[in-house]
Design a protein around this motif. Structure first.
Motif, PDB file in Angstrom:
ATOM      1  N   ARG A   1       0.850  -1.191   0.000  1.00  0.00           N
ATOM      2  CA  ARG A   1       0.000   0.000   0.000  1.00  0.00           C
ATOM      3  C   ARG A   1       0.885   1.241   0.000  1.00  0.00           C
ATOM      4  NH1 ARG A   1      -5.090   1.977   1.042  1.00  0.00           N
ATOM      5  NH2 ARG A   1      -5.297   3.822   2.366  1.00  0.00           N
TER       6      ARG A   1
ATOM      7  N   GLN B   1     -16.191   1.661  -1.857  1.00  0.00           N
ATOM      8  CA  GLN B   1     -14.791   2.108  -1.875  1.00  0.00           C
ATOM      9  C   GLN B   1     -14.410   2.620  -3.257  1.00  0.00           C
ATOM     10  OE1 GLN B   1     -12.786   2.112   0.784  1.00  0.00           O
ATOM     11  NE2 GLN B   1     -10.717   1.503   0.270  1.00  0.00           N
ATOM     12  N   HIS B   2     -14.806   1.891  -4.274  1.00  0.00           N
ATOM     13  CA  HIS B   2     -14.503   2.222  -5.672  1.00  0.00           C
ATOM     14  C   HIS B   2     -15.004   3.626  -6.025  1.00  0.00           C
ATOM     15  CE1 HIS B   2     -14.452   0.909 -10.104  1.00  0.00           C
ATOM     16  NE2 HIS B   2     -15.040   2.076 -10.120  1.00  0.00           N
TER      17      HIS B   2
ATOM     18  N   ASP C   1      -7.258  -0.354   0.607  1.00  0.00           N
ATOM     19  CA  ASP C   1      -6.786  -0.858  -0.676  1.00  0.00           C
ATOM     20  C   ASP C   1      -5.311  -1.245  -0.581  1.00  0.00           C
ATOM     21  OD1 ASP C   1      -9.073  -0.374  -2.580  1.00  0.00           O
ATOM     22  OD2 ASP C   1      -8.808   1.660  -1.820  1.00  0.00           O
TER      23      ASP C   1
ATOM     24  N   THR D   1      -2.280  -3.724  -2.951  1.00  0.00           N
ATOM     25  CA  THR D   1      -2.007  -4.286  -4.265  1.00  0.00           C
ATOM     26  C   THR D   1      -0.923  -5.345  -4.137  1.00  0.00           C
ATOM     27  OG1 THR D   1      -1.091  -3.826  -6.479  1.00  0.00           O
ATOM     28  CG2 THR D   1      -0.413  -2.358  -4.705  1.00  0.00           C
TER      29      THR D   1
ATOM     30  N   LEU E   1      -9.968  -3.239  -9.911  1.00  0.00           N
ATOM     31  CA  LEU E   1      -9.269  -4.121  -8.985  1.00  0.00           C
ATOM     32  C   LEU E   1      -8.352  -5.068  -9.739  1.00  0.00           C
ATOM     33  CD1 LEU E   1      -9.230  -4.528  -5.904  1.00  0.00           C
ATOM     34  CD2 LEU E   1     -10.898  -6.357  -6.201  1.00  0.00           C
TER      35      LEU E   1
ATOM     36  N   GLY F   1      -5.251  -5.620  -7.326  1.00  0.00           N
ATOM     37  CA  GLY F   1      -5.691  -5.176  -6.022  1.00  0.00           C
ATOM     38  C   GLY F   1      -6.162  -6.270  -5.090  1.00  0.00           C
TER      39      GLY F   1
ATOM     40  N   PHE G   1      -7.851  -6.356  -0.687  1.00  0.00           N
ATOM     41  CA  PHE G   1      -8.342  -5.513   0.404  1.00  0.00           C
ATOM     42  C   PHE G   1      -7.903  -6.067   1.747  1.00  0.00           C
ATOM     43  CE2 PHE G   1     -11.734  -4.776  -2.834  1.00  0.00           C
ATOM     44  CZ  PHE G   1     -11.561  -3.404  -2.979  1.00  0.00           C
TER      45      PHE G   1
END
Length: 262
Positions: free
Chosen positions: A25, A88-89, A98, A100, A176, A181, A183
């Motif tokens: 992140r 969230q998006h 978020d 990755t 995502l 991505g 979470f």
């Protein structure tokens, strides 16, 4: 948490290569903590923590009640994790963070608007998947999985469990996928991730914080541009393309400026 001061881009590449399978992140300010957008909002504007649970539930309820007007398939709202991911998006504050699977995507988000030292946090997800909190070994990853109906309310919404879950919705949207991505869903809203994870650690630190000096930005952003990591690729829509134009203002190639004047 282990903190590492990065001196140049090659060092960042080498050190993150060692974090195989980890999640990353990026934060544009190295002093920021690993709090969700919902946690930050509540900390800043709602000092009465006793009301946090009811306020989160209300936000969830309002979104579900109204979002169907804008969705071709409203069934996404029936799944807690997919609904949270959708919120969230589109910019709603949620307890999700978020992450990755790419350190380079994380570096992009850390650096693209940075004006001071930024940071990339690395989370040891392979160990976390197998770990349980020291105060309750029954709360393993499969047990608390918020994708299972009722589990979000049972283990997370109560804000009483120092736990965290890492994963993706059963169906991932285009952004995502483009961002590789994932979470992190914390079980409490008043503690940062690096504090919650202490309940899982039985050995080396499970979070590393790579501090990127402001002087690194130019070199790193050019390297990321050459890797085709831009807003246009990370947000594969017109918004992403538009946001990517900002960095084009910085990029120059030999002869480019002279050619544009002709």
């Amino acid at each position: 948490m282990e903190t590492i001061q990065i001196t140049d881009w090659n060092e960042f590449v080498a050190l993150t290569t060692e974090c195989d399978g980890w999640a990353f992140r990026g934060l544009q300010d190295a002093d920021w903590s690993l709090l969700s957008s919902l946690s930050r909002y509540l900390h800043n504007y709602v000092p009465d923590k006793a009301t946090w649970r009811s306020r989160e539930e209300r936000a969830f309820r309002i979104f579900r009640r109204k979002a169907h007007n804008y969705l071709p398939d409203a069934s996404v709202l029936d799944d807690d994790v997919r609904c949270l991911a959708l919120m969230q998006h589109h910019g709603a504050p949620t307890r999700m963070l978020d992450f990755t699977k790419s350190p380079f995507v994380a570096a992009f988000f850390a650096l693209e608007r940075a004006t001071k030292n930024s940071a990339v946090f690395a989370l040891d997800t392979p160990r976390l998947w197998m770990a349980t909190p020291s105060n309750n070994a029954t709360l393993h990853r499969d047990m608390i999985d918020p994708r299972i109906e009722g589990n979000f309310e049972r283990y997370f919404a109560s804000n009483t469990n120092d736990i965290m879950w890492v994963g993706e919705p059963d169906r991932m949207d285009g952004r995502l996928v483009a961002q590789s991505g994932t979470f992190v869903v914390p079980g409490v809203l008043d503690k940062p991730i690096d504090e919650i994870i202490q309940h899982y650690e039985t050995g080396p630190a499970m979070i590393r914080k790579f501090v990127l000096p402001a002087s690194l930005r130019k070199e790193a952003m050019l390297a990321l541009y050459r890797m085709n990591i831009t807003h246009a690729t990370l947000f594969p829509d017109l918004d992403g393309l538009s946001r990517s134009i900002a960095y084009e203002l910085e990029i120059t190639w030999p002869g480019h400026l002279q050619a544009t004047r002709v």
